[in-house]
Design an enzyme around this catalytic site. Structure first.
Site, PDB file in Angstrom:
ATOM      1  N   LYS A  49      -9.162 -20.806  42.047  1.00  0.00           N
ATOM      2  CA  LYS A  49      -9.771 -21.143  43.339  1.00  0.00           C
ATOM      3  C   LYS A  49      -8.832 -21.021  44.535  1.00  0.00           C
ATOM      4  O   LYS A  49      -9.023 -21.680  45.555  1.00  0.00           O
ATOM      5  CB  LYS A  49     -10.404 -22.553  43.308  1.00  0.00           C
ATOM      6  CG  LYS A  49     -11.269 -22.846  42.114  1.00  0.00           C
ATOM      7  CD  LYS A  49     -12.231 -21.739  41.776  1.00  0.00           C
ATOM      8  CE  LYS A  49     -13.297 -21.533  42.836  1.00  0.00           C
ATOM      9  NZ  LYS A  49     -14.045 -20.271  42.576  1.00  0.00           N
ATOM     10  N   GLY A  51      -8.195 -18.037  45.990  1.00  0.00           N
ATOM     11  CA  GLY A  51      -8.442 -16.785  46.702  1.00  0.00           C
ATOM     12  C   GLY A  51      -8.262 -15.554  45.820  1.00  0.00           C
ATOM     13  O   GLY A  51      -7.960 -14.470  46.312  1.00  0.00           O
ATOM     14  N   TRP A  54     -10.728 -12.697  46.465  1.00  0.00           N
ATOM     15  CA  TRP A  54     -10.402 -12.174  47.797  1.00  0.00           C
ATOM     16  C   TRP A  54      -9.236 -11.190  47.716  1.00  0.00           C
ATOM     17  O   TRP A  54      -9.340 -10.048  48.182  1.00  0.00           O
ATOM     18  CB  TRP A  54     -10.055 -13.356  48.703  1.00  0.00           C
ATOM     19  CG  TRP A  54     -10.047 -13.081  50.154  1.00  0.00           C
ATOM     20  CD1 TRP A  54     -10.507 -11.956  50.782  1.00  0.00           C
ATOM     21  CD2 TRP A  54      -9.564 -13.948  51.180  1.00  0.00           C
ATOM     22  NE1 TRP A  54     -10.335 -12.081  52.139  1.00  0.00           N
ATOM     23  CE2 TRP A  54      -9.754 -13.300  52.405  1.00  0.00           C
ATOM     24  CE3 TRP A  54      -8.987 -15.229  51.171  1.00  0.00           C
ATOM     25  CZ2 TRP A  54      -9.389 -13.878  53.620  1.00  0.00           C
ATOM     26  CZ3 TRP A  54      -8.630 -15.800  52.375  1.00  0.00           C
ATOM     27  CH2 TRP A  54      -8.827 -15.130  53.590  1.00  0.00           C
ATOM     28  N   THR A 108      -4.121 -12.864  36.371  1.00  0.00           N
ATOM     29  CA  THR A 108      -3.883 -14.043  35.533  1.00  0.00           C
ATOM     30  C   THR A 108      -3.911 -15.303  36.379  1.00  0.00           C
ATOM     31  O   THR A 108      -3.661 -15.261  37.585  1.00  0.00           O
ATOM     32  CB  THR A 108      -2.524 -13.954  34.803  1.00  0.00           C
ATOM     33  OG1 THR A 108      -2.456 -15.000  33.847  1.00  0.00           O
ATOM     34  CG2 THR A 108      -1.336 -14.084  35.750  1.00  0.00           C
ATOM     35  N   HIS A 109      -4.229 -16.436  35.712  1.00  0.00           N
ATOM     36  CA  HIS A 109      -4.050 -17.753  36.343  1.00  0.00           C
ATOM     37  C   HIS A 109      -2.901 -18.498  35.650  1.00  0.00           C
ATOM     38  O   HIS A 109      -2.680 -19.673  35.916  1.00  0.00           O
ATOM     39  CB  HIS A 109      -5.312 -18.612  36.185  1.00  0.00           C
ATOM     40  CG  HIS A 109      -6.488 -18.182  37.012  1.00  0.00           C
ATOM     41  ND1 HIS A 109      -6.374 -17.764  38.310  1.00  0.00           N
ATOM     42  CD2 HIS A 109      -7.817 -18.151  36.725  1.00  0.00           C
ATOM     43  CE1 HIS A 109      -7.594 -17.474  38.775  1.00  0.00           C
ATOM     44  NE2 HIS A 109      -8.467 -17.697  37.835  1.00  0.00           N
ATOM     45  N   SER A 139     -12.606 -26.954  45.823  1.00  0.00           N
ATOM     46  CA  SER A 139     -13.223 -25.708  45.387  1.00  0.00           C
ATOM     47  C   SER A 139     -13.379 -25.678  43.859  1.00  0.00           C
ATOM     48  O   SER A 139     -14.403 -25.242  43.330  1.00  0.00           O
ATOM     49  CB  SER A 139     -12.366 -24.536  45.866  1.00  0.00           C
ATOM     50  OG  SER A 139     -12.942 -23.323  45.459  1.00  0.00           O
ATOM     51  N   TYR A 194      -3.133 -18.482  51.222  1.00  0.00           N
ATOM     52  CA  TYR A 194      -4.553 -18.381  51.579  1.00  0.00           C
ATOM     53  C   TYR A 194      -4.750 -18.698  53.066  1.00  0.00           C
ATOM     54  O   TYR A 194      -5.477 -18.008  53.778  1.00  0.00           O
ATOM     55  CB  TYR A 194      -5.311 -19.388  50.713  1.00  0.00           C
ATOM     56  CG  TYR A 194      -6.812 -19.415  50.856  1.00  0.00           C
ATOM     57  CD1 TYR A 194      -7.622 -18.758  49.932  1.00  0.00           C
ATOM     58  CD2 TYR A 194      -7.435 -20.130  51.876  1.00  0.00           C
ATOM     59  CE1 TYR A 194      -9.004 -18.815  50.036  1.00  0.00           C
ATOM     60  CE2 TYR A 194      -8.812 -20.179  51.993  1.00  0.00           C
ATOM     61  CZ  TYR A 194      -9.591 -19.519  51.061  1.00  0.00           C
ATOM     62  OH  TYR A 194     -10.956 -19.572  51.164  1.00  0.00           O
ATOM     63  N   MET A 233     -18.011 -10.377  52.097  1.00  0.00           N
ATOM     64  CA  MET A 233     -17.820 -10.510  50.646  1.00  0.00           C
ATOM     65  C   MET A 233     -18.891 -11.399  50.006  1.00  0.00           C
ATOM     66  O   MET A 233     -19.297 -11.170  48.876  1.00  0.00           O
ATOM     67  CB  MET A 233     -16.417 -11.044  50.330  1.00  0.00           C
ATOM     68  CG  MET A 233     -15.381  -9.936  50.406  1.00  0.00           C
ATOM     69  SD  MET A 233     -13.779 -10.394  49.747  1.00  0.00           S
ATOM     70  CE  MET A 233     -14.107 -10.681  48.024  1.00  0.00           C
ATOM     71  N   PHE A 256     -20.782 -18.957  44.155  1.00  0.00           N
ATOM     72  CA  PHE A 256     -19.397 -18.614  43.820  1.00  0.00           C
ATOM     73  C   PHE A 256     -18.560 -18.525  45.092  1.00  0.00           C
ATOM     74  O   PHE A 256     -17.444 -19.026  45.165  1.00  0.00           O
ATOM     75  CB  PHE A 256     -19.356 -17.289  43.049  1.00  0.00           C
ATOM     76  CG  PHE A 256     -17.954 -16.868  42.720  1.00  0.00           C
ATOM     77  CD1 PHE A 256     -17.241 -17.510  41.721  1.00  0.00           C
ATOM     78  CD2 PHE A 256     -17.337 -15.849  43.428  1.00  0.00           C
ATOM     79  CE1 PHE A 256     -15.930 -17.149  41.440  1.00  0.00           C
ATOM     80  CE2 PHE A 256     -16.037 -15.476  43.143  1.00  0.00           C
ATOM     81  CZ  PHE A 256     -15.329 -16.125  42.147  1.00  0.00           C
ATOM     82  N   ARG A 258     -18.402 -20.062  48.244  1.00  0.00           N
ATOM     83  CA  ARG A 258     -19.019 -21.278  48.760  1.00  0.00           C
ATOM     84  C   ARG A 258     -18.819 -21.422  50.271  1.00  0.00           C
ATOM     85  O   ARG A 258     -19.757 -21.364  51.046  1.00  0.00           O
ATOM     86  CB  ARG A 258     -18.454 -22.480  48.005  1.00  0.00           C
ATOM     87  CG  ARG A 258     -19.302 -23.740  48.074  1.00  0.00           C
ATOM     88  CD  ARG A 258     -18.659 -24.850  47.264  1.00  0.00           C
ATOM     89  NE  ARG A 258     -17.288 -25.086  47.731  1.00  0.00           N
ATOM     90  CZ  ARG A 258     -16.944 -25.966  48.669  1.00  0.00           C
ATOM     91  NH1 ARG A 258     -17.869 -26.717  49.212  1.00  0.00           N
ATOM     92  NH2 ARG A 258     -15.691 -26.103  49.036  1.00  0.00           N
TER      93      ARG A 258
END
Ligand SMILES: *[C@@H]1O[C@H](CO)[C@@H](O)[C@H](O)[C@H]1NC(C)=O
Ligand SMILES: *[C@@H]1O[C@H](CO)[C@@H](O)[C@H](O)[C@H]1NC(C)=O
Length: 296
Positions: A49, A51, A54, A108-109, A139, A194, A233, A256, A258
């Protein structure tokens, strides 16, 4: 701690070093850890969450020289294999990456300590986007409400506790950002915020282009800025997850895409929660010069 809350925490599986990950990812952990990176891989890294979608769209538009048709070849979450993603019978993130010709852009996170070692060995390029903790928390809460694969977040006040305790997928926000911040000078990392992207998207897109070795003329730059604005987007079916089955993401609960703003935490945090958060934050972030903008 209530038993329902405990139940929700337990529905995550403690993977490696206390980082909660979904069960299917844990099952494939060995395979993920032994993933073979290639020297020309670009890895997009984010805490959930922060970005991710994006920056993925921005990177893809730069790589495709602004060709919108090419960017529509697949939903954005399928364009870049997600290394720790597993959802049988579909090919896993690792399998998708293995099948992809070079040069690859991957996602990846994972926190630094769980990243497959070959990424460091191959000296890949890393693009990290960080978002302030409070907005990430809000988020993530709404995302878990609509995401049917992740545990139900429960009421806000309980989620607030879980997030502060780092008992959410991919672990504590603090360790994630601090970990990536620490390695940025030792590896090829472009570290973005972000909030900076909200403030001056054009400038941040230029940084990304430079990092990727691309020269964008004004016209192309303006085109990318336009197509990666929140409103555009949000209406892009290749970005807004409208094709994802409802059993996986129920967009009627929360879209998604938001809000995409800075400072929405103020609509969720109580004064008391904010005080507790700040106190905890100061302790956890002591010793780092990493600073975040919490409102614009
Ligand atoms: C996603 O984009 C499509 C196409 O523009 C639009 O019809 C739909 O309403 C959008 N979905 C959401 C959840 O915003
Ligand atoms: C913060 O510290 C890092 C080293 O940990 C250093 O590279 C960087 O220049 C510092 N940034 C600021 C803004 O002081």
């Amino acid at each position: 701690m209530g038993s329902e809350l405990l139940q929700r925490i337990l529905s995550w599986v403690l993977a490696v070093e206390g980082i909660p990950l979904v069960q299917v990812t844990c099952n494939e952990w060995q395979r993920i850890q032994s993933f073979q990176a290639r020297p020309d891989d670009l890895l997009i890294c984010t805490y959930p969450k922060a970005g991710t979608t994006w920056i993925q769209e921005i990177v893809d538009m730069i790589q495709q020289d602004g060709d919108l048709e090419k960017c529509k070849r697949a939903p954005v979450h399928h364009r870049h294999p997600f290394i720790e993603w597993v959802r049988p019978p579909q090919p896993s993130g690792v399998e998708q990456a293995e099948a992809m010709p070079s040069p690859r852009t991957l996602k990846t996170h994972l926190p630094v300590k769980l990243l497959p070692p070959s990424f460091w060995e191959q000296q890949c390029k890393f693009l990290y986007v960080a978002r302030n903790a409070k907005d990430c928390m809000v988020s993530y809460y709404h995302f878990q409400r609509m995401n049917k694969v992740l545990p139900d977040p429960g009421p806000w006040h309980e989620y607030f506790e879980m997030f502060m305790a780092g008992k959410v997928g991919w672990g504590p926000w603090h360790d994630h950002v601090k970990g990536w911040w620490k390695v940025k000078d030792m590896h090829c990392v472009l570290f973005l915020f972000y909030e900076d992207m909200k403030k001056d998207l054009k400038r941040e897109i230029q940084k990304v282009a430079q990092f990727l070795g691309k020269n964008l003329d004004q016209e192309l730059l303006d085109k990318i800025v336009y197509h990666t604005s929140f409103d555009v987007m949000k209406d892009n079916p290749m970005a807004n997850r409208s094709g994802v089955p409802r059993s996986f993401m129920d967009l009627s609960i929360s879209p998604f895409m938001r809000k995409g703003t800075v400072g929405d935490w103020k609509n969720h945090f109580t004064v008391a929660q904010n005080e507790r958060f700040e106190e905890d934050y100061e302790k956890k972030m002591a010793g780092t010069n990493l600073t975040f903008c919490m409102e614009l």
